[in-house]
Motif scaffolding. Structure first.
Motif, PDB file in Angstrom:
ATOM      1  N   ILE A   5       0.839  -1.201   0.000  1.00  0.00           N
ATOM      2  CA  ILE A   5       0.000   0.000   0.000  1.00  0.00           C
ATOM      3  C   ILE A   5       0.871   1.246   0.000  1.00  0.00           C
ATOM      4  CG2 ILE A   5      -1.770   1.293   1.265  1.00  0.00           C
ATOM      5  CD1 ILE A   5      -2.668  -1.381   2.514  1.00  0.00           C
ATOM      6  N   LEU A   6       0.626   2.125  -0.957  1.00  0.00           N
ATOM      7  CA  LEU A   6       1.279   3.438  -1.011  1.00  0.00           C
ATOM      8  C   LEU A   6       0.378   4.460  -0.330  1.00  0.00           C
ATOM      9  CD1 LEU A   6       3.276   5.620  -2.087  1.00  0.00           C
ATOM     10  CD2 LEU A   6       1.905   5.642  -4.199  1.00  0.00           C
ATOM     11  N   ILE A   7       0.939   5.201   0.616  1.00  0.00           N
ATOM     12  CA  ILE A   7       0.210   6.309   1.249  1.00  0.00           C
ATOM     13  C   ILE A   7       0.929   7.596   0.886  1.00  0.00           C
ATOM     14  CG2 ILE A   7      -0.701   7.296   3.382  1.00  0.00           C
ATOM     15  CD1 ILE A   7      -0.414   4.566   4.700  1.00  0.00           C
ATOM     16  N   THR A   8       0.295   8.424   0.055  1.00  0.00           N
ATOM     17  CA  THR A   8       0.872   9.738  -0.228  1.00  0.00           C
ATOM     18  C   THR A   8       0.522  10.661   0.937  1.00  0.00           C
ATOM     19  OG1 THR A   8      -1.044  10.708  -1.366  1.00  0.00           O
ATOM     20  CG2 THR A   8       0.445   9.324  -2.672  1.00  0.00           C
ATOM     21  N   GLY A   9       1.445  11.554   1.272  1.00  0.00           N
ATOM     22  CA  GLY A   9       1.240  12.346   2.482  1.00  0.00           C
ATOM     23  C   GLY A   9       1.265  11.461   3.712  1.00  0.00           C
ATOM     24  N   GLY A  10       1.962  10.345   3.600  1.00  0.00           N
ATOM     25  CA  GLY A  10       1.933   9.334   4.659  1.00  0.00           C
ATOM     26  C   GLY A  10       2.736   9.671   5.895  1.00  0.00           C
ATOM     27  N   SER A  11       3.442  10.818   5.873  1.00  0.00           N
ATOM     28  CA  SER A  11       4.118  11.285   7.085  1.00  0.00           C
ATOM     29  C   SER A  11       3.314  12.374   7.785  1.00  0.00           C
ATOM     30  CB  SER A  11       5.520  11.814   6.749  1.00  0.00           C
ATOM     31  OG  SER A  11       6.353  10.761   6.325  1.00  0.00           O
ATOM     32  N   GLY A  12       2.128  12.663   7.260  1.00  0.00           N
ATOM     33  CA  GLY A  12       1.234  13.607   7.916  1.00  0.00           C
ATOM     34  C   GLY A  12       0.493  12.949   9.062  1.00  0.00           C
ATOM     35  N   PHE A  13      -0.414  13.674   9.635  1.00  0.00           N
ATOM     36  CA  PHE A  13      -1.122  13.235  10.843  1.00  0.00           C
ATOM     37  C   PHE A  13      -1.935  11.964  10.608  1.00  0.00           C
ATOM     38  CE2 PHE A  13      -5.048  14.284  13.572  1.00  0.00           C
ATOM     39  CZ  PHE A  13      -4.581  13.528  14.638  1.00  0.00           C
ATOM     40  N   HIS A  27       0.260  -5.380   6.465  1.00  0.00           N
ATOM     41  CA  HIS A  27       0.444  -4.787   5.147  1.00  0.00           C
ATOM     42  C   HIS A  27       1.843  -4.167   5.020  1.00  0.00           C
ATOM     43  CE1 HIS A  27      -3.768  -5.446   4.244  1.00  0.00           C
ATOM     44  NE2 HIS A  27      -4.124  -4.803   5.341  1.00  0.00           N
ATOM     45  N   GLU A  28       2.323  -4.082   3.795  1.00  0.00           N
ATOM     46  CA  GLU A  28       3.637  -3.478   3.520  1.00  0.00           C
ATOM     47  C   GLU A  28       3.412  -2.054   3.001  1.00  0.00           C
ATOM     48  OE1 GLU A  28       7.316  -4.121   0.386  1.00  0.00           O
ATOM     49  OE2 GLU A  28       6.182  -5.887   1.047  1.00  0.00           O
ATOM     50  N   ILE A  29       3.991  -1.081   3.675  1.00  0.00           N
ATOM     51  CA  ILE A  29       3.660   0.329   3.412  1.00  0.00           C
ATOM     52  C   ILE A  29       4.820   1.085   2.781  1.00  0.00           C
ATOM     53  CG2 ILE A  29       2.854   2.495   4.439  1.00  0.00           C
ATOM     54  CD1 ILE A  29       0.865   0.097   4.608  1.00  0.00           C
ATOM     55  N   THR A  30       4.492   1.832   1.736  1.00  0.00           N
ATOM     56  CA  THR A  30       5.397   2.816   1.151  1.00  0.00           C
ATOM     57  C   THR A  30       4.785   4.193   1.372  1.00  0.00           C
ATOM     58  OG1 THR A  30       6.235   1.315  -0.549  1.00  0.00           O
ATOM     59  CG2 THR A  30       6.432   3.664  -0.996  1.00  0.00           C
ATOM     60  N   LEU A  71       6.126   7.852 -10.348  1.00  0.00           N
ATOM     61  CA  LEU A  71       6.513   6.596 -10.999  1.00  0.00           C
ATOM     62  C   LEU A  71       7.302   5.714 -10.045  1.00  0.00           C
ATOM     63  CD1 LEU A  71       7.504   7.997 -14.515  1.00  0.00           C
ATOM     64  CD2 LEU A  71       5.619   6.411 -14.036  1.00  0.00           C
ATOM     65  N   LYS A  72       8.200   6.327  -9.288  1.00  0.00           N
ATOM     66  CA  LYS A  72       8.993   5.581  -8.313  1.00  0.00           C
ATOM     67  C   LYS A  72       8.109   5.010  -7.207  1.00  0.00           C
ATOM     68  CE  LYS A  72      12.612   7.827  -6.992  1.00  0.00           C
ATOM     69  NZ  LYS A  72      13.494   8.765  -6.224  1.00  0.00           N
ATOM     70  N   ALA A  73       7.135   5.818  -6.765  1.00  0.00           N
ATOM     71  CA  ALA A  73       6.293   5.411  -5.631  1.00  0.00           C
ATOM     72  C   ALA A  73       5.280   4.340  -6.008  1.00  0.00           C
ATOM     73  CB  ALA A  73       5.576   6.630  -5.063  1.00  0.00           C
ATOM     74  N   ILE A  74       4.729   4.421  -7.217  1.00  0.00           N
ATOM     75  CA  ILE A  74       3.671   3.500  -7.638  1.00  0.00           C
ATOM     76  C   ILE A  74       4.210   2.099  -7.944  1.00  0.00           C
ATOM     77  CG2 ILE A  74       2.090   3.006  -9.572  1.00  0.00           C
ATOM     78  CD1 ILE A  74       1.402   5.966  -9.644  1.00  0.00           C
ATOM     79  N   LYS A  75       5.478   2.020  -8.298  1.00  0.00           N
ATOM     80  CA  LYS A  75       6.063   0.742  -8.731  1.00  0.00           C
ATOM     81  C   LYS A  75       5.806  -0.362  -7.700  1.00  0.00           C
ATOM     82  CE  LYS A  75      10.345  -1.192 -10.587  1.00  0.00           C
ATOM     83  NZ  LYS A  75      11.782  -0.935 -10.878  1.00  0.00           N
ATOM     84  N   ASN A  76       5.234  -1.459  -8.162  1.00  0.00           N
ATOM     85  CA  ASN A  76       4.971  -2.670  -7.359  1.00  0.00           C
ATOM     86  C   ASN A  76       3.886  -2.496  -6.289  1.00  0.00           C
ATOM     87  OD1 ASN A  76       6.990  -4.121  -8.753  1.00  0.00           O
ATOM     88  ND2 ASN A  76       8.572  -3.301  -7.388  1.00  0.00           N
TER      89      ASN A  76
END
Length: 379
Positions: A5-13, A27-30, A71-76
């Motif tokens: 799972i990719l979380i954009t803004g994932g270092s926010g609150f 789950h494996e988080i990016t 592109l880097k974040a979405i990969k896999n």
């Protein structure tokens, strides 16, 4: 089944709390995040939020306006949870290009990638929408029934008339809980950009046959929210004022209200949307279903901190602010079985205990007020 799972803004609150809960569930988080100074302070590497997940996620420092970062974040990845956004209602009214660029263009880039890369593995998109898309929300007029008022008029508020009017007869309207079928008509640039994000994801998701879930979050609060951001989060803004020994200026008549929803309830609702197929292609309100006014907020905080600061009800108001809003939770309870667990009294206690354990932050509230005055947005 565990997902990437990719979380954009994932270092926010919200992103940080969601990431930690998802990791606990296997789950494996990016995380893709630009570590904005407005949220993380002058030295983001020392940010508590960033460090909570630093060694537990695959962290990519990047910007959603940069195609290569996407592109880097979405990969896999299999699921995208899109939180990255500029979030200040007042600030959005004069940083219009920035809010539009980050919130709308940033969303457009990743949807464009998904539309043109047939090899991607994305199975679901979860988009953070906002109660701000409803504008003033749902009301009842004694004469005309259910109505959806337009933004309040400056001429009325200058006379200290802060009530919401029926758009047909201009009489005072009665607040109702706002449901997902209510009219969408934001009264701020921020609200407009959140509407655009939600609509873009839903339209593209249906076209690409990628399920989308949109959550219209109410006012999220709790331990971990930024105490240094003077543009958003009334509980944090008031807390930083109080901890610095500064009095509180309450806008309007203090009876304007919001639906404050505790962070863990928001995380629980979001996980239901990620994991349940029944959520697919739906939009949901996420709130407590209870309204709390600003006077109640100020008094609760002052009591919790055992402070002797004063508050004054000034009659000031910001153009673009709504009067009241609280969520109708019927749909999310029915579809996903979501029921908020933490009421405002308990949530405030937990929040204030956490604030009292933190280093006192610089109070930049007056700077933000001066900016709005300079732009003619604060009266």
């Amino acid at each position: 089944m565990n997902k990437k799972i990719l979380i954009t803004g994932g270092s926010g609150f919200i992103g940080t709390n969601l990431a930690l809960s998802l990791i606990e569930r296997g789950h494996e988080i990016t995380v893709l995040d630009n570590l904005s100074e407005q949220i993380h302070g002058e030295n983001p590497e020392t940010s508590e939020l960033y460090n909570l997940t630093k060694d537990k996620v695959n962290f990519i420092k990047g910007d959603v306006r940069n195609r290569n970062d996407w592109l880097k974040a979405i990969k896999n990845q299999q699921i995208i949870v899109h939180f990255a956004a500029e979030t200040g209602t007042g600030q959005s009214m004069y940083e219009i290009e920035k809010y539009t660029d980050v919130n709308i263009n940033g969303t457009a880039i990743f949807l464009d990638i998904l539309a043109n890369d047939k090899e991607h593995g994305i199975e679901k998109i979860v988009i953070a929408s906002s109660r701000s898309i409803y504008g003033e929300g749902k009301y009842q007029c004694e004469t005309h029934g259910i109505v959806y008022p337009t933004e309040r008029q400056e001429k009325d508020m200058l006379k200290s008339d802060f009530s919401v009017k029926c758009p047909i007869c201009d009489s005072n309207a009665i607040l109702c809980a706002t449901d997902e079928n209510s009219k969408i008509h934001p009264s701020s640039i921020y609200g407009l950009t959140k509407q655009a994000q939600e609509d873009m994801c839903m339209i593209a998701g249906k076209s690409l046959k990628i399920p989308v879930v949109a959550f219209r979050y109410q006012n999220v609060y709790g331990p971990g929210q930024s105490l240094s951001n003077p543009y958003t989060g009334i509980l944090s803004i008031f807390s930083t004022r109080i901890k610095n020994g500064n009095d509180i200026n309450i806008f309007e008549d203090g009876l304007e209200s919001r639906d404050f929803v505790y962070i863990q309830d928001v995380v629980d609702a979001t996980i239901l949307g990620i994991e349940k197929e029944s959520a697919n292609y739906n939009v949901y309100n996420v709130g407590s279903g209870v309204r709390t006014n600003v006077l109640q907020v100020a008094e609760a905080l002052i009591n919790q901190y055992n402070s002797d600061v004063n508050y004054s009800v000034s009659g000031n108001f910001r153009l673009g602010d709504i009067r009241d809003n609280y969520a109708d939770l019927t749909k999310i309870k029915r579809d996903l079985g979501f029921d908020p667990k933490v009421d405002f009294k308990e949530g405030i206690r937990r929040f204030c205990n956490w604030v009292s354990s933190q280093e006192i932050q610089k109070d930049s509230y007056n700077k933000s007020i001066d900016e709005m005055k300079d732009k003619g947005l604060l009266k």
